[in-house]
Scaffold this active site. Structure first.
Site, short mmCIF file in Angstrom:
data_model
loop_
_atom_site.label_atom_id
_atom_site.label_comp_id
_atom_site.label_asym_id
_atom_site.label_seq_id
_atom_site.Cartn_x
_atom_site.Cartn_y
_atom_site.Cartn_z
N SER A 127 0.51 -1.03 -0.17
CA SER A 127 0.09 0.09 -0.10
C SER A 127 0.84 1.16 -0.02
O SER A 127 2.07 1.55 0.54
CB SER A 127 -1.10 0.13 1.23
OG SER A 127 -1.60 1.21 1.50
N TYR A 151 -1.69 0.32 10.32
CA TYR A 151 -1.96 -0.53 8.90
C TYR A 151 -0.84 -0.39 8.08
O TYR A 151 -0.02 -1.19 7.62
CB TYR A 151 -3.28 0.18 8.51
CG TYR A 151 -3.09 -0.12 6.72
CD1 TYR A 151 -2.86 0.60 6.09
CD2 TYR A 151 -3.65 -1.48 6.77
CE1 TYR A 151 -3.17 0.32 4.51
CE2 TYR A 151 -3.79 -1.95 5.25
CZ TYR A 151 -3.67 -1.10 3.97
OH TYR A 151 -3.69 -1.12 3.00
N LYS A 155 2.17 -3.12 6.80
CA LYS A 155 2.49 -3.28 5.16
C LYS A 155 4.13 -3.05 5.19
O LYS A 155 4.72 -3.84 4.41
CB LYS A 155 1.95 -2.30 4.48
CG LYS A 155 0.21 -2.55 4.35
CD LYS A 155 -0.03 -3.95 3.51
CE LYS A 155 -1.56 -4.11 3.38
NZ LYS A 155 -1.76 -5.36 2.74
C1 WQD Z 1 -9.78 9.71 -0.43
C2 WQD Z 1 -10.24 11.37 -0.19
C3 WQD Z 1 -10.95 12.03 1.87
C4 WQD Z 1 -14.54 9.81 2.19
C5 WQD Z 1 -7.39 4.94 1.85
C6 WQD Z 1 -6.66 4.38 3.03
C7 WQD Z 1 -5.72 3.03 2.61
C8 WQD Z 1 -5.60 3.11 1.20
C9 WQD Z 1 -6.41 3.94 0.22
C10 WQD Z 1 -5.12 0.43 0.91
C11 WQD Z 1 -9.46 11.89 0.91
C12 WQD Z 1 -11.85 12.36 0.86
C13 WQD Z 1 -13.51 10.35 1.67
C14 WQD Z 1 -15.64 10.87 2.36
C15 WQD Z 1 -14.12 12.56 1.51
N1 WQD Z 1 -6.03 1.62 0.74
N2 WQD Z 1 -13.06 11.55 1.48
N3 WQD Z 1 -15.38 12.06 2.14
O1 WQD Z 1 -7.75 7.98 2.89
O2 WQD Z 1 -6.67 8.16 0.46
O3 WQD Z 1 -6.67 6.15 1.68
O4 WQD Z 1 -7.55 4.12 0.68
O5 WQD Z 1 -3.98 0.48 1.11
O6 WQD Z 1 -6.57 1.82 3.11
O7 WQD Z 1 -5.87 5.08 3.68
O8 WQD Z 1 -8.81 6.97 0.73
O9 WQD Z 1 -11.08 6.91 -0.07
O10 WQD Z 1 -10.77 7.28 2.43
O11 WQD Z 1 -10.22 9.36 0.82
O12 WQD Z 1 -14.00 13.82 1.27
O13 WQD Z 1 -16.86 10.38 2.76
O14 WQD Z 1 -11.57 11.52 -0.24
O15 WQD Z 1 -10.52 13.03 2.80
O16 WQD Z 1 -9.03 13.22 0.56
P1 WQD Z 1 -7.41 7.27 1.63
P2 WQD Z 1 -10.39 7.55 0.88
#
Ligand code: WQD
Length: 369
Positions: A127, A151, A155
């Site tokens: 990741s 997490y 990894k």
């Molecule tokens: C993306 C963007 C949020 C939800 C996660 C995990 C990790 C990795 C990738 C595997 C951010 C914004 C989100 C919402 C929002 N996976 N958002 N409203 O945080 O980059 O990473 O996925 O390894 O497990 O860390 O992904 O989809 O949660 O957020 O505004 O309801 O969307 O702030 O900018 P993230 P995400």
């Protein structure tokens, strides 16, 4: 010539089921080991709808050495794609021991069982969270480990374990794939993401708002130093990620040693840019409001995606509009996920049968699905 069997741990999940589709398309036969704790066995029936082949599902835990030995004895496994693991950042802060147990101890049990079986080709689901939240983008594989949550640390530790293994024993061929933000769904609309409970991630939340299952999307912060103030990420189509596993598997099978590779597009997109692309897909506006920043979120990061291309000829081919169109098609066709019936033509397809026993679970209560 029999198709090579590939053990896919966590193969009934979002990435895993799409990877099974790509493996079958490339001439492999997946054998799935999954606890079904955060996945649905019916995803493999959907794999059959798409490919004509339903992978065998062995309900089991990657930490169970006896179950692993039985899988390797029962199926002539050539290589392993290891996707089974816990992956919620917030949950890992609350329950770190489970994350070290499943992600680190589980991988240790797996490589020990692989070694006993003489299987030493492995693709590992890593990741971008190993980079932490302060690396300048685009982030290359040479960036140092800087995980900021349990997490991401699990990894990074697994990657170090695998690197030490590859250095100690030249018979191993290993690829660690650092996912950025996989989203989207298979173009058929038959397979997609269906998290258990309220989604943490952006895309499943958007699709459930679009389907009227949630009131509105809350945008976590619009005051970042980005193109429109909202968070920027490198979103990559799940089928590109799945095909990346096939390309990495072929590389690991012929090249001893270990390789770390980013799976991303090399381009960042903001939350509002994703929303706009999704609105183009469904041809109507999405209900949203701006909320406070989410603790722990990095403002912006995206991949330097050249490494995978240079190492094994993979790069993302699908753009954000296709990711959103495919996500919307899946959501619209399956408002209740896998509870919705698969199309009629799905039943009666040839199941992948092997001339082996099927009672290979060691723990009581596990049944062969
Ligand atoms: C993306 C963007 C949020 C939800 C996660 C995990 C990790 C990795 C990738 C595997 C951010 C914004 C989100 C919402 C929002 N996976 N958002 N409203 O945080 O980059 O990473 O996925 O390894 O497990 O860390 O992904 O989809 O949660 O957020 O505004 O309801 O969307 O702030 O900018 P993230 P995400």
């Amino acid at each position: 010539m029999r198709a090579p069997r590939i053990l896919v741990t966590g193969g009934a999940g979002f990435i895993g089921s799409h990877t099974c589709v790509a493996l079958i398309a490339a001439g492999y036969l997946p054998v799935v080991l999954d606890t079904l704790v955060n996945s649905d066995a019916r995803s493999l029936q959907r794999v059959a709808c798409i490919t004509g082949v339903e992978p065998v599902l062995v309900c089991g835990d990657v930490r169970d050495a006896l179950a692993l030995d039985r899988v390797f004895a029962a199926y002539d496994v050539s290589a392993v794609v290891h996707l089974a693991g816990l992956k919620a950042v917030g949950e890992s802060v609350v329950d770190p021991v489970s994350y070290y147990d499943v992600n680190l101890a589980g991988t240790l049990a797996l490589v020990q069982a692989m070694d006993r079986a003489g299987v030493r080709t492995l693709v590992f689901s890593s990741s971008a969270t190993v980079y932490g939240d302060s690396q300048p983008s685009p982030i290359a594989e040479s960036a140092p480990y800087a995980a900021v949550n349990p997490y991401g640390r699990t990894k990074a530790m697994v990657e170090s374990l695998l690197a030490d293994l590859a250095r100690a024993d030249a018979r191993w061929g290993i690829a660690c794939l650092r996912y950025f933000n996989p989203i989207g769904a298979h173009e058929s609309g038959l397979l997609g993401e269906r998290p258990h409970g309220p989604p943490n991630n952006l895309m499943p939340y958007i699709t459930q708002v679009a389907a009227g299952q949630r009131e509105c999307l809350v945008v976590h912060g619009a005051d970042y130093d980005t193109i429109d103030g909202t968070g920027v990420r490198d979103y990559v189509h799940v089928m590109d990620v799945a095909e990346g596993h096939v390309a990495a598997l072929r590389h690991a099978a012929r090249r001893p040693g270990i390789l770390m590779a980013n799976l991303g597009t090399g381009r960042g997109a903001s939350v509002l840019e994703v929303v706009s692309a999704f609105e183009r897909a469904m041809r109507r506006p999405l209900a949203l409001r701006i909320g406070p920043r989410r603790p722990g979120d990095a403002p912006a990061y995206w991949a330097d995606a050249r490494g995978a291309w240079q190492a094994f000829g993979w790069r993302a081919r699908r753009d954000l509009d296709q990711m959103c169109a495919d996500s919307w098609r899946w959501q619209a066709a399956n408002p209740h996920g896998f509870d919705d019936p698969a199309p009629a033509h799905a039943s009666g397809l040839p199941r992948f049968q092997d001339n082996t026993s099927t009672s290979i679970n060691s723990k009581p209560g596990h049944s062969h699905a």
